[in-house]
Design a protein around this motif. Structure first.
Motif, PDB file in Angstrom:
ATOM      1  N   CYS A 129      -2.244  -4.903  -3.848  1.00  0.00           N
ATOM      2  CA  CYS A 129      -1.339  -3.677  -3.079  1.00  0.00           C
ATOM      3  C   CYS A 129      -1.968  -2.608  -4.246  1.00  0.00           C
ATOM      4  O   CYS A 129      -2.520  -1.654  -3.566  1.00  0.00           O
ATOM      5  N   GLY A 178       0.723  -1.235  -0.251  1.00  0.00           N
ATOM      6  CA  GLY A 178       0.070  -0.471  -0.156  1.00  0.00           C
ATOM      7  C   GLY A 178       0.599   0.916   0.118  1.00  0.00           C
ATOM      8  O   GLY A 178       0.327   2.291   0.279  1.00  0.00           O
ATOM      9  N   PHE A 208      -5.078  -1.414  -3.430  1.00  0.00           N
ATOM     10  CA  PHE A 208      -5.503  -0.917  -2.355  1.00  0.00           C
ATOM     11  C   PHE A 208      -4.767   0.484  -2.643  1.00  0.00           C
ATOM     12  O   PHE A 208      -5.447   1.725  -1.894  1.00  0.00           O
ATOM     13  N   CYS A 209      -4.120   0.349  -3.225  1.00  0.00           N
ATOM     14  CA  CYS A 209      -3.071   2.398  -3.232  1.00  0.00           C
ATOM     15  C   CYS A 209      -3.433   3.427  -3.695  1.00  0.00           C
ATOM     16  O   CYS A 209      -4.095   4.320  -4.071  1.00  0.00           O
ATOM     17  N   LYS A 233      -6.952   4.253  -1.874  1.00  0.00           N
ATOM     18  CA  LYS A 233      -5.596   5.359  -0.983  1.00  0.00           C
ATOM     19  C   LYS A 233      -6.224   7.072  -1.996  1.00  0.00           C
ATOM     20  O   LYS A 233      -6.355   7.807  -1.197  1.00  0.00           O
TER      21      LYS A 233
END
Length: 82
Positions: free
Chosen positions: A65, A9, A68-69, A72
Protein backbone atom coordinates in the motif's frame (compact mmCIF):
# COMPACT_ATOMS: atom_id res chain seq x y z
CA UNK A 1 -6.03 -5.17 -5.58
CA UNK A 2 -8.41 -8.05 -4.94
CA UNK A 3 -8.16 -8.82 -1.21
CA UNK A 4 -6.87 -5.42 -0.18
CA UNK A 5 -8.71 -3.26 2.35
CA UNK A 6 -11.04 -0.56 1.04
CA UNK A 7 -8.54 2.12 2.08
CA UNK A 8 -5.70 0.60 -0.02
CA UNK A 9 -3.72 3.38 -1.69
CA UNK A 10 -5.48 6.18 0.17
CA UNK A 11 -2.92 7.26 2.81
CA UNK A 12 -2.26 10.55 1.02
CA UNK A 13 -4.85 13.04 -0.26
CA UNK A 14 -5.29 13.71 -3.96
CA UNK A 15 -2.91 16.61 -4.64
CA UNK A 16 -3.85 17.20 -8.26
CA UNK A 17 -6.52 19.78 -7.54
CA UNK A 18 -6.02 21.29 -4.10
CA UNK A 19 -8.70 23.88 -3.40
CA UNK A 20 -7.62 26.94 -1.50
CA UNK A 21 -8.63 27.18 2.13
CA UNK A 22 -9.99 23.65 2.44
CA UNK A 23 -8.62 20.52 4.05
CA UNK A 24 -8.02 17.66 1.62
CA UNK A 25 -7.64 14.40 3.49
CA UNK A 26 -6.28 10.96 2.86
CA UNK A 27 -6.53 8.23 5.47
CA UNK A 28 -3.37 9.41 7.28
CA UNK A 29 -2.29 12.76 5.84
CA UNK A 30 -4.31 15.96 5.39
CA UNK A 31 -3.20 19.00 3.39
CA UNK A 32 -4.47 22.57 3.53
CA UNK A 33 -3.27 25.07 0.95
CA UNK A 34 -3.80 28.78 1.41
CA UNK A 35 -3.54 31.06 -1.59
CA UNK A 36 -3.25 34.83 -1.58
CA UNK A 37 -4.68 36.23 -4.79
CA UNK A 38 -4.27 34.31 -8.00
CA UNK A 39 -1.90 31.38 -7.86
CA UNK A 40 0.51 32.61 -5.18
CA UNK A 41 0.77 30.32 -2.18
CA UNK A 42 0.59 32.03 1.16
CA UNK A 43 0.79 28.96 3.33
CA UNK A 44 0.40 25.24 3.50
CA UNK A 45 -0.18 22.83 6.31
CA UNK A 46 0.17 19.07 6.53
CA UNK A 47 -1.32 17.16 9.43
CA UNK A 48 -0.91 13.51 10.33
CA UNK A 49 -3.46 11.26 11.98
CA UNK A 50 -1.07 9.25 14.15
CA UNK A 51 -3.73 6.70 15.08
CA UNK A 52 -4.47 6.03 11.41
CA UNK A 53 -0.72 5.77 10.70
CA UNK A 54 -0.34 3.11 13.39
CA UNK A 55 -3.34 1.26 11.96
CA UNK A 56 -1.74 1.36 8.52
CA UNK A 57 1.57 0.07 9.84
CA UNK A 58 -0.23 -2.87 11.47
CA UNK A 59 -2.00 -3.79 8.21
CA UNK A 60 -0.70 -6.95 6.50
CA UNK A 61 -0.48 -5.14 3.13
CA UNK A 62 1.20 -1.99 4.48
CA UNK A 63 4.36 -2.31 2.37
CA UNK A 64 2.45 -2.77 -0.89
CA UNK A 65 0.00 0.00 0.00
CA UNK A 66 2.76 2.43 0.94
CA UNK A 67 4.64 1.75 -2.30
CA UNK A 68 1.44 2.23 -4.27
CA UNK A 69 0.70 5.51 -2.44
CA UNK A 70 4.22 6.77 -3.14
CA UNK A 71 3.92 5.86 -6.83
CA UNK A 72 0.63 7.78 -7.06
CA UNK A 73 2.21 10.74 -5.27
CA UNK A 74 5.24 10.74 -7.60
CA UNK A 75 3.05 10.65 -10.69
CA UNK A 76 0.81 13.41 -9.32
CA UNK A 77 3.82 15.60 -8.51
CA UNK A 78 5.26 15.01 -11.99
CA UNK A 79 2.16 16.29 -13.78
CA UNK A 80 1.18 19.21 -11.55
CA UNK A 81 1.67 22.46 -13.47
CA UNK A 82 4.42 24.61 -11.99
Amino acid sequence: MDNSPECFGEMFPNILDLPSGQNVAGKVFTVRLEKAGGLMRSGRKITVDEHAWKECQACPVFDECYKFCMAKMALSAAIIPQ
